[in-house]
Structures are given as C-alpha cells and as structure tokens.
Motif scaffolding. Structure first.
Motif, PDB file in Angstrom:
ATOM      1  N   GLU A 165       8.373   1.576   7.210  1.00  0.00           N
ATOM      2  CA  GLU A 165       7.504   2.428   8.007  1.00  0.00           C
ATOM      3  C   GLU A 165       8.189   3.787   8.114  1.00  0.00           C
ATOM      4  O   GLU A 165       9.275   3.896   8.679  1.00  0.00           O
ATOM      5  N   ALA A 166       7.556   4.808   7.552  1.00  0.00           N
ATOM      6  CA  ALA A 166       8.186   6.116   7.448  1.00  0.00           C
ATOM      7  C   ALA A 166       7.363   7.180   8.141  1.00  0.00           C
ATOM      8  O   ALA A 166       6.145   7.036   8.334  1.00  0.00           O
ATOM      9  N   LEU A 167       8.044   8.245   8.505  1.00  0.00           N
ATOM     10  CA  LEU A 167       7.406   9.439   9.034  1.00  0.00           C
ATOM     11  C   LEU A 167       7.573  10.526   7.988  1.00  0.00           C
ATOM     12  O   LEU A 167       8.698  10.902   7.645  1.00  0.00           O
ATOM     13  N   LEU A 168       6.463  11.032   7.458  1.00  0.00           N
ATOM     14  CA  LEU A 168       6.502  11.995   6.365  1.00  0.00           C
ATOM     15  C   LEU A 168       6.349  13.415   6.888  1.00  0.00           C
ATOM     16  O   LEU A 168       6.151  13.634   8.086  1.00  0.00           O
ATOM     17  N   ALA A 169       6.460  14.381   5.987  1.00  0.00           N
ATOM     18  CA  ALA A 169       6.264  15.784   6.350  1.00  0.00           C
ATOM     19  C   ALA A 169       4.894  15.956   6.997  1.00  0.00           C
ATOM     20  O   ALA A 169       3.924  15.294   6.622  1.00  0.00           O
ATOM     21  N   GLY A 170       4.842  16.839   7.990  1.00  0.00           N
ATOM     22  CA  GLY A 170       3.593  17.046   8.707  1.00  0.00           C
ATOM     23  C   GLY A 170       3.312  15.998   9.754  1.00  0.00           C
ATOM     24  O   GLY A 170       2.221  15.963  10.328  1.00  0.00           O
ATOM     25  N   GLY A 171       4.278  15.114  10.002  1.00  0.00           N
ATOM     26  CA  GLY A 171       4.109  14.088  11.027  1.00  0.00           C
ATOM     27  C   GLY A 171       3.273  12.902  10.598  1.00  0.00           C
ATOM     28  O   GLY A 171       2.871  12.087  11.447  1.00  0.00           O
ATOM     29  N   VAL A 172       3.001  12.765   9.287  1.00  0.00           N
ATOM     30  CA  VAL A 172       2.176  11.662   8.791  1.00  0.00           C
ATOM     31  C   VAL A 172       2.959  10.349   8.864  1.00  0.00           C
ATOM     32  O   VAL A 172       4.092  10.264   8.383  1.00  0.00           O
ATOM     33  N   LYS A 173       2.356   9.326   9.481  1.00  0.00           N
ATOM     34  CA  LYS A 173       2.964   8.002   9.522  1.00  0.00           C
ATOM     35  C   LYS A 173       2.417   7.162   8.374  1.00  0.00           C
ATOM     36  O   LYS A 173       1.214   7.174   8.097  1.00  0.00           O
ATOM     37  N   ALA A 174       3.314   6.441   7.718  1.00  0.00           N
ATOM     38  CA  ALA A 174       2.898   5.603   6.581  1.00  0.00           C
ATOM     39  C   ALA A 174       3.750   4.350   6.547  1.00  0.00           C
ATOM     40  O   ALA A 174       4.929   4.374   6.898  1.00  0.00           O
ATOM     41  N   HIS A 175       3.136   3.253   6.131  1.00  0.00           N
ATOM     42  CA  HIS A 175       3.853   1.980   5.982  1.00  0.00           C
ATOM     43  C   HIS A 175       3.828   1.614   4.498  1.00  0.00           C
ATOM     44  O   HIS A 175       2.837   1.125   3.962  1.00  0.00           O
ATOM     45  N   PHE A 176       4.949   1.876   3.827  1.00  0.00           N
ATOM     46  CA  PHE A 176       5.023   1.658   2.384  1.00  0.00           C
ATOM     47  C   PHE A 176       5.362   0.201   2.100  1.00  0.00           C
ATOM     48  O   PHE A 176       6.329  -0.342   2.638  1.00  0.00           O
ATOM     49  N   ARG A 177       4.551  -0.385   1.208  1.00  0.00           N
ATOM     50  CA  ARG A 177       4.692  -1.805   0.899  1.00  0.00           C
ATOM     51  C   ARG A 177       4.152  -2.063  -0.505  1.00  0.00           C
ATOM     52  O   ARG A 177       3.838  -1.135  -1.242  1.00  0.00           O
ATOM     53  N   ALA A 178       4.064  -3.327  -0.862  1.00  0.00           N
ATOM     54  CA  ALA A 178       3.542  -3.683  -2.185  1.00  0.00           C
ATOM     55  C   ALA A 178       2.044  -3.390  -2.252  1.00  0.00           C
ATOM     56  O   ALA A 178       1.307  -3.596  -1.278  1.00  0.00           O
ATOM     57  N   VAL A 179       1.620  -2.887  -3.418  1.00  0.00           N
ATOM     58  CA  VAL A 179       0.193  -2.639  -3.653  1.00  0.00           C
ATOM     59  C   VAL A 179      -0.201  -3.317  -4.954  1.00  0.00           C
ATOM     60  O   VAL A 179       0.633  -3.600  -5.820  1.00  0.00           O
ATOM     61  N   SER A 180      -1.493  -3.558  -5.081  1.00  0.00           N
ATOM     62  CA  SER A 180      -1.971  -4.297  -6.252  1.00  0.00           C
ATOM     63  C   SER A 180      -2.257  -3.400  -7.443  1.00  0.00           C
ATOM     64  O   SER A 180      -2.425  -3.878  -8.566  1.00  0.00           O
ATOM     65  N   GLY A 181      -2.313  -2.099  -7.201  1.00  0.00           N
ATOM     66  CA  GLY A 181      -2.580  -1.183  -8.305  1.00  0.00           C
ATOM     67  C   GLY A 181      -3.439  -0.027  -7.844  1.00  0.00           C
ATOM     68  O   GLY A 181      -3.604   0.230  -6.643  1.00  0.00           O
ATOM     69  N   LEU A 182      -4.010   0.726  -8.793  1.00  0.00           N
ATOM     70  CA  LEU A 182      -4.826   1.886  -8.456  1.00  0.00           C
ATOM     71  C   LEU A 182      -5.962   1.479  -7.533  1.00  0.00           C
ATOM     72  O   LEU A 182      -6.599   0.432  -7.710  1.00  0.00           O
TER      73      LEU A 182
END
Length: 963
Positions: A165-182
């Motif tokens: 769980e990361a805080l990106l530039a501009g204050g964007v919160k994101a939870h990076f995990r496995a994805v199935s593809g495009l």
C-alpha cells in the motif's frame, strides 16, 4: 532550494518532530556508505496521516522527499538533498496478521527482529534474514530488495512481498498487488492508467528484458520490470527495490514461513581461498539452507574484538585462508545430521592442500550455532574495524556471478586489487555467488576516488563477461546507478526512466537514485570531500591507538549496530527515546561534524553538542558491543574536557556537578552528620528545595550517609596477601559490603592488606571526575592511587575491588591518562572481587567452606561495566560456589542510574524508562524468596527505588553462606 517556509508549515501542520538545525540534519546526512549529503530537513511522522501531510507539504513547496528506515544502506540510498521522513520511531506496528494464511501486514518502520519476535509464538518467521536484522526495517528492506544468508532457500524480498500500500506523488493512494493482465487495475485500488502503461511496457519490451536481465537469483539492480513480462504480474514487486524513488510505502503485506525446528551447522576450513570458492558449487548440491563465507581478514579482525574473540576461538581451528559456514535446516533432525555427515565426507574428499586438517567443525548445539552466526552477521562491522584511514570500501560490494565462475572471478578480482596496490576483503553469500567484496582504500585522498573508479570499471567488465549482476543485494543508490547503462544498455535505462516518470513526474521521491544518477566518484558528496580536515585538538586522553581523536570518531561506519532494541546493553538512551541523536552513531557523527566544521563554527563548544552528549550514560557497552570499537564513554570524557576548555578557564562548574565530582574528597567527613543530611528525604519540601537549588530530582531519594564507614586494618595470617580496594561508595554509604568482602577473604585464608594513602579518606579511582570531564582532577586521584598501591603492585599482590565502575577504571581509563608504565602494572593486578574468587577456584587454590542458603535462587543484574569487560561469567561462577543456588541472569540493558545521571532532575524520567525496559519488571516478578544480586552501587539503588527490593553485592551473598 529554500527551506524556511517548508519548516514553518511542517512545524505548524504536523504533530511529529521537525528538525532543520545543522546537527540533526548532519546526523541524517550519512548512511553506511561512503557518501554524505546534507538533507533539507528531517521529520519524524507521528502516524500515517502525519506522513501523508508531510509528503503533501514538501511536494507543494517543491522539496523532494526521502523515506528512511535505519539508515544502514551501503550505497547511499538513504541520503539526499531532500526532506527525510524517519519512519522508525512511530510507523513500526503490525497492522494485521493471519497465522493460518501465513501473512502479515506491517508499517514500514518495523524492525525485522521485532517482527520475528511477534511471529515466533505462532511458529512463523519472515525468512529474508539480513545480517542487520536487529535494526533493518521492513520498509528499508523492501525498498532495497534485501536478500539475506538463506536466500538460496527462501529467495529475496521480491519473492516474499505479497502487496504494498503506497502513497504516490500528488497524494494518490494505491494498493499494488498481483493483476491478471491488461484491463485489471486491482479492483480500482491502483491508478488504471499507470497499470495499463506498465503492462504495455512489459508486453512491448519483453524480448529486450529477457535478453538484458541476468539469469541469477541475486539481481537487484534497476527496477524489477522483468515482473511485467509474466502472465500474472505482481506490481508490488516492481516497487520492491525501488529505493523510495517511486512512492512512500504506507503498509507492506508479507508472506511468512514456518520456523524450521532443527538446524545443524558445519564450519568448513580451507587452506586456500580459491578452493573454498571452487567447492561451493559442489556443496550446494547437498541442499543447504545457507553457505556463507568468512575470509582470513575477517577471521583475524574478529579475533581482536572482545565481543567475538571467545566464539572465534571455539569454531576456527588453525589458520585457514577461508571458512564456509554451511547450514542445514528442516523438520527432520536425523536428516539434517545425515546432511552434515555428507558435508564432512565431501570436504574431506578434497586433496590435502585444499583444506585444513580439522576440515569441518560441527555445530549441533543451537546456542553454539547462534554464536557463530552472530560473528558472521557482524561481518561488515568486523571488516570496518581496521584502524587508520584506509578502510574496506563498498562500491563493488555485492556483484554476483554463477557458481561455476565464482572461484575464477574472485581470483581475477584479487589481481585487479593488486594492480592498484591494494588488497580486498571477501565474505558473505557464497551459496548464490554473491560475495561482499571491498578493496581497501583511503578515501580521504584524491587517489582513493581515482582507484575506486578504475577498480569499479574493471570489475564490472568482468561481471558482464560472466553474465553476472552488478548489484546482487545492496541495491543501487549512488554507487551502482551510474553503471546501469553499461550493464543493461541504453534502451533499458530509458525504460527505467519512463517508469520513474509515470510514478513520479515531478521527481519528488529520492531523486538521483536508479535513474538520472549522481556520478559515483564525485568527492563533493562523499563523507570525506576534497579539503576534509578535522580541527586539531590537544587531547586529555591518549588516542594514539586510533591515530587521533578524530580517527577514533571516524571508526563509526554508520552501520547502526547501536540501534538494536534487545540483547546486550548498547545503546540504552536510544532504547527509550528511539531518536538518532541518542545513538552511539548519532553522537559519533555529531562529534565528527563538529570537528570537521560541517556543523558550523565553534560547534565543539556549542550547547547543541553538549545536549547531544547529555544522555550518554557512560555504560561502556559500545566499547564491547560496537564491532568497530567506537568507545563513546571514553569519547564523552574527552568531549566534556574539550567543551570546558574551549569555553575558557573562567567558566564555572555547576554546583551539582561539583557535589558529585568532588564527593570522594568530602564524603568521609560527613558521616557524623548523616542524620541531618538524611532529613532531605524525610521532611516534606526539602526534596523539592534540593531540586530547585541543585537540580536533584525530588522523586529520587539520596544515598543514606553512614556513621560507621569502613576503615580497613591489616589482618594477620600466613595466607596469600591481597589488597581489598574499598571505594568511596562502599566505604561511606554501604560499608556492609566492604566488611563482608573482608570477612569472606579472611575466611578463605587470605591476608587482607590495607593500603595507606597518607590521609584519612579512602582511595579514589577518579571516576566521578572523569564523568564530568575533569581529567586533571581525575589524574590527581589516579596518582594518589598509584602511590598508595605501588608497594603491593611491585610484589604482585592482587588488588581486589568491589565496585565495577571504580575497579575497571584502573584497567581502562588509567591506561590512556598519561600515567606511565605504573598504570599498566596496576591494571595487570587489578581484579573485581568475583574475578578473584572465580580464578582462585579454577586454579584449585580456594579454601572456602560454604553452606546452602535458605534462598535457593539468585536473580542477577550485571553492571554495564561488568558486561563491557566480560566479567559476568566470573560473577556467575562465584555465585555458583554457594551450594544448591540456582542462578538466573536478567537480560537487561543499563539500570539507568549511571552514577549521578539518575539523580539529575532533567534525566530522572529517562533513568526510570531505562530501568523499566527489563530490569525492574524482572525484579518485581521474582518471588520473595529469591536473592537479588547486583554488584554496582547505582544498580542496587535503582532496584531499591524502582522495585522496593534489596539487592546484594556478591560479597554479602558469600558472607551469608559462610559455614
């Protein structure tokens, strides 16, 4: 770059600490690399919301941000011209734990060892076991893609991080995990455009990535965009190893492993380094959990370090050129023992010129194994314990090659070093072809940086030839990022730059690392830049063993061993504050910055530096526990002396300091007034008055004055003569200890001599003066001591002392106070009471009849100086002379009293917090029938005050047991 508005906003809008002064910024300007860059400022967020606010403010003010853990990075990842976010103080919690699923979610500042203590009751652990486990944070390990000794079994961080769980530039919160593809953006908790861009990159660049990325486990350079080529990529793995350049890790989700119930260890000895390297490819076929290297340099240095010397003597036989530590672990102990036998057979099958006669030392006992691994885990600091300006330097530290190339690669690397007029040190992860290799260079000289450039280019050319990895464990930072283009090619570097732009278009996060890097040999950003010079000082103590006071300070390589939270003593003030300033490292850096002028003019006599040193309690733990030998207790004495000298001869010593420092010169006269003096703790208001007048804490009772102070007299008898050296405290405040010691010595048949000083007051070691930096006054006391003891020392009579801090001063500070060879002779004869009895018993000379006590258990707290000088085994052996007495040593740091420290009003809270770490809870938990044993007068006072239990000197325990 201006910082005024940033500072004002941070101080106004966040709840955590904010520092923009020269000393605090300076303490965060270094990590364990050779680099030094002054940050814009430092903040310690109080929680996740505070961290987010600090990030937003910095971004709005146009100031980069650098999240930081323990600051132990080898390549300069944790330093930069940015706002430092120290995550270790408050962002260090377990957020969620699922034992059944074997997962845990943590904040970035939690220390690996702390996490594993939390997991241990559940039979689980986090398996990326870096050597800095007692201070490395999970956030730092994730940012670095750390590996550890057992990566051959468990892989690197990238293989054990589930999601971030990361805080990106501009204050964007994101939870990076496995994805199935495009088309899969993780249920909307990741920016969809960013995800699509990354997956497109993996698709379009798949062939180039496969061609350029080394086919090795130990490959941590650049961004992990090889993950994007997988059918089900885990985008968290892209952030692993990103060194804080892509975002701030709020929470990290980890996969866990069951703790192997059984382990065995084989220490393989080799007469030639090459043969050790060549054997690794055969050893790994036995499926070990770890194969670690120690070379001759590391062995010889470890033998000189008091903390490690006893262990090294147990597992190193003869004079090997290299050792391989081979561990087998698993569920079946019989299977592990069988593997160990196979290892012995394999090593013994080598020709005679390839191994030592005792080819494999087998370590089956867990405590023995742990002791061996502790030596190996301190490999970096052991290597850095070399005295002088030339040190092993990290810049090709952890290149990795295939095992079949390892022996040839290391041999050729040694030839490179030789061409440049130097040698190298080798240790670490032989199992995966990743050795910590450091050429010895003097980085204070321009030639050091020039040689570093040449060696790096030649070494990396070899690495590319072997299709290896230029960065196998310690990341990129400043040392490696410049070499991404020759390693990966320009096209791949452009891919890295594109990833950085997608995540961080305004270059907010830790600029200059991985992409758009600094030049790695730029002396302007090194700890010793061009023109570096420390202010010469005429020292009061002898620092010639380090070639000067400044070089003694420079022994601190910032690896942060003093940050450990458990085990040993170092560093007690940090353990209760969690602040960098109160580390041995923080103090050493502060003194170095002051001497070198980096902290501003007249920094050495500044109030800020004085306050930096104030919480050093002089425990001497760093003297033993710091692998590079940074003796901050001695350094503080020198600092206080210099601080007073620079302020001028007219500066007055405070009344409280005079009361404590001169105590041995007046205490013997005040006994008859004891009842009057003790009113301070009996009449309401007097304690508060003493706090107002003298700064003595009203919460702390003072020692009780004794009318019946100890006055030694010569005893008759034909036994061996000994001197009982009774200090001021055991003479004037706890005379029962001195009487007990005399009685026990006489009962054992010794003739107790009484040294005469020519006046009525007891002999004094000068410790109270040293604690105030009054070295000249301490020397006067020392000369008085030497004069009185000279006749006994000349006859070889043992000088037996009771108080650790006093007696051990004769073996420590006396040797550096310019007292001449007489001081060395006295040191050779000076022993603590427990050392004397333990030695006499082992020699078969002790004739002491003791009976069992009513109390069957003794709970023992060791004085810090006893631990520093490895006296605790002697104390335990002496207590064991009492029949049927069960002995348990409390695993404690400093008691917190430390002479006058615990009496000082401004330090009372810190003193009690130190005691509450482990000592006082252990004493309170002890049953009433247990003896509490503590040989230090300060320790006994703290135990009595904080736990309402009487603690006894070992002499009194033996007196109680006299038959």
């Amino acid at each position: 770059m201006t910082s005024g508005n940033l500072q004002r906003r941070l101080e106004r809008e966040i709840r955590g600490q904010v520092w923009f002064d020269a000393f605090n910024r300076g303490r965060y300007s270094t990590d364990a690399s050779i680099y030094q860059i002054m940050p814009v400022g430092v903040t310690v967020p109080a929680d996740e919301e505070d961290a987010a606010a600090a990030l937003a403010i910095a971004e709005e003010e146009g100031v980069p941000v650098l999240p930081r853990g323990a600051g132990t990075s080898q390549n300069g990842q944790a330093i930069g011209e940015a706002l430092i976010l120290d995550c270790t103080r408050h962002l260090n919690n377990v957020v969620d734990f699922d034992a059944g699923a074997r997962t845990v979610c943590v904040q970035p500042g939690i220390v690996l060892e702390q996490l594993n203590r939390y997991l241990k009751p559940h039979g689980l652990f986090y398996p990326v076991d870096v050597s800095t486990a007692n201070r490395a944070t999970i956030g730092g390990m994730t940012g670095n893609n750390s590996c550890g000794a057992r990566s051959i079994r468990y892989g690197n961080m990238v293989h054990n991080v589930r999601s971030i769980e990361a805080l990106l530039a501009g204050g964007v919160k994101a939870h990076f995990r496995a994805v199935s593809g495009l088309g899969d953006s993780g249920n909307g908790d990741m920016p969809s455009e960013l995800v699509e861009n990354l997956l497109d990159l993996g698709d379009s660049e798949a062939d180039e990535i496969r061609r350029r990325f080394p086919k090795l486990l130990r490959r941590v350079g650049g961004y992990n965009i090889d993950e994007l080529t997988l059918d089900r990529p885990n985008l968290a793995r892209l952030l692993v190893g990103s060194e804080g350049t892509l975002g701030f890790f709020r929470r990290i989700h980890l996969d866990l492993q069951p703790i192997p119930p059984h382990k065995v260890l084989g220490i393989c000895h080799f007469a030639r380094f090459y043969d050790a390297m060549d054997s690794v490819r055969h050893i790994v076929k036995l499926n070990p959990a770890a194969v670690e290297l120690m070379d001759r340099t590391m062995i010889e240095l470890a033998r000189e370090i008091p903390l490690f010397a006893p262990t090294v003597a147990r597992f190193v036989k003869g004079e090997p050129d290299a050792l391989l530590l081979v561990e087998f672990a698993g569920d079946d102990h019989g299977e592990q023992l069988a593997s160990l036998r196979q290892l012995v057979e394999l090593v013994e099958s080598l020709s005679e010129n390839q191994r030592q006669p005792s080819s494999v030392v087998e370590a089956v006992d867990p405590s023995f194994q742990q002791a061996v691994w502790e030596v190996r885990a301190s490999g970096l600091n052991i290597m850095m314990s070399m005295k002088g300006d030339a040190k092993p330097v990290s810049f090709i530290e952890d290149c990795a090659v295939a095992l079949e190339d390892l022996a040839e690669y290391t041999a050729r690397l040694s030839e490179v070093f030789a061409r440049h007029g130097t040698t190298g040190t080798f240790y670490a992860h032989a199992s995966v072809g990743c050795l910590h290799v450091r050429p010895v260079l003097d980085m204070k000289q321009a030639g050091g940086a020039k040689a570093m450039r040449s060696i790096a280019e030649e070494a990396l050319e070899m690495v590319r030839e072997y299709k290896g990895s230029h960065s196998g464990e310690h990341g990129d930072g400043i040392s490696r990022s410049e070499f991404h283009e020759p390693m990966f090619g320009r096209r791949m570097v452009e891919n890295f730059e594109q990833v950085k732009r997608w995540f961080d278009p305004d270059n907010v996060f830790n600029p200059g690392k991985i992409v758009n890097p600094h030049r790695f040999d730029d002396r302007a950003i090194m700890r010793y830049p061009s023109g570096y010079q420390c202010e010469p000082v005429e020292t009061a103590l002898d620092w010639s063993a380090w070639q000067g006071y400044d070089r003694a300070l420079e022994m601190c390589n910032n690896n942060g061993a003093c940050r450990k939270a458990q085990g040993g003593v170092m560093c007690p003030s940090f353990r209760v504050t969690g602040e960098e300033v109160h580390l041995t490292r923080g103090r050493a850096n502060s003194l170095r910055l002051a001497l070198s002028g980096a902290a501003g003019a007249e920094a050495l006599q500044s109030k800020e530096l004085y306050e930096t040193m104030a919480l050093c309690v002089g425990c001497k733990a760093c003297r033993r526990e710091c692998p590079t030998g940074v003796d901050m207790a001695r350094m503080k004495i020198e600092f206080l002396h210099q601080h007073r000298r620079l302020q001028g001869s007219g500066v007055r010593i405070g009344l409280r300091d005079r009361l404590f420092a001169w105590l041995p010169r007046y205490a013997h006269r005040l006994g008859p007034l004891g009842s009057l003096l003790d009113l301070r703790d009996r009449l309401t208001g007097l304690a508060l008055l003493s706090q107002w007048l003298f700064g003595l804490s009203a919460n702390r009772p003072l020692p009780r004055w004794r009318r019946d102070r100890f006055r030694p007299d010569d005893s008759t008898g034909e036994g061996r003569e000994v001197v009982l050296l009774v200090d001021t405290f055991n003479s004037c405040f706890e005379s029962e200890n001195a009487r007990a010691a005399q009685k026990v010595l006489q009962a054992a048949g010794y003739r107790v001599a009484a040294p005469a000083a020519g006046d009525s007051r007891p002999l004094c070691c000068g410790r109270t003066f040293l604690s105030s930096g009054l070295v000249d006054e301490a020397k006067a006391e020392a000369r008085r001591m030497l004069e009185a003891l000279r006749p006994f020392v000349e006859r070889g009579v043992p000088i037996v002392g009771l108080e650790p801090s006093c007696l051990l001063s004769l073996r420590d500070e006396y040797l550096v106070m310019g007292l001449g060879p007489e001081a060395e002779k006295l040191a050779d004869n000076a022993v603590l009471f427990e050392e004397f009895f333990a030695a006499e018993h082992e020699a078969g000379r002790l004739a002491l009849k003791l009976k069992p006590l009513a109390q069957k258990r003794a709970l023992v707290h060791g004085h810090c100086h006893q631990k520093s000088f490895a006296v605790m085994p002697a104390l335990n052996k002496t207590l064991a002379l009492v029949p049927e007495l069960e002995i348990e040593v409390i695993d404690s740091s400093c008691c917190g009293m430390a002479g006058s420290f615990g009496y000082e009003a401004e330090h009372y809270r810190y003193s009690m917090d130190m005691a509450e770490l482990s000592l006082l809870p252990a004493v309170r938990a002890a049953d009433e029938d247990s003896l509490i044993v503590a040989n230090g007068v300060s320790c006994r006072g703290q135990i009595g005050h904080g736990a309402s239990r009487e603690a006894l000197h070992v002499a009194r325990v033996l007196e109680m047991a006299l038959a």
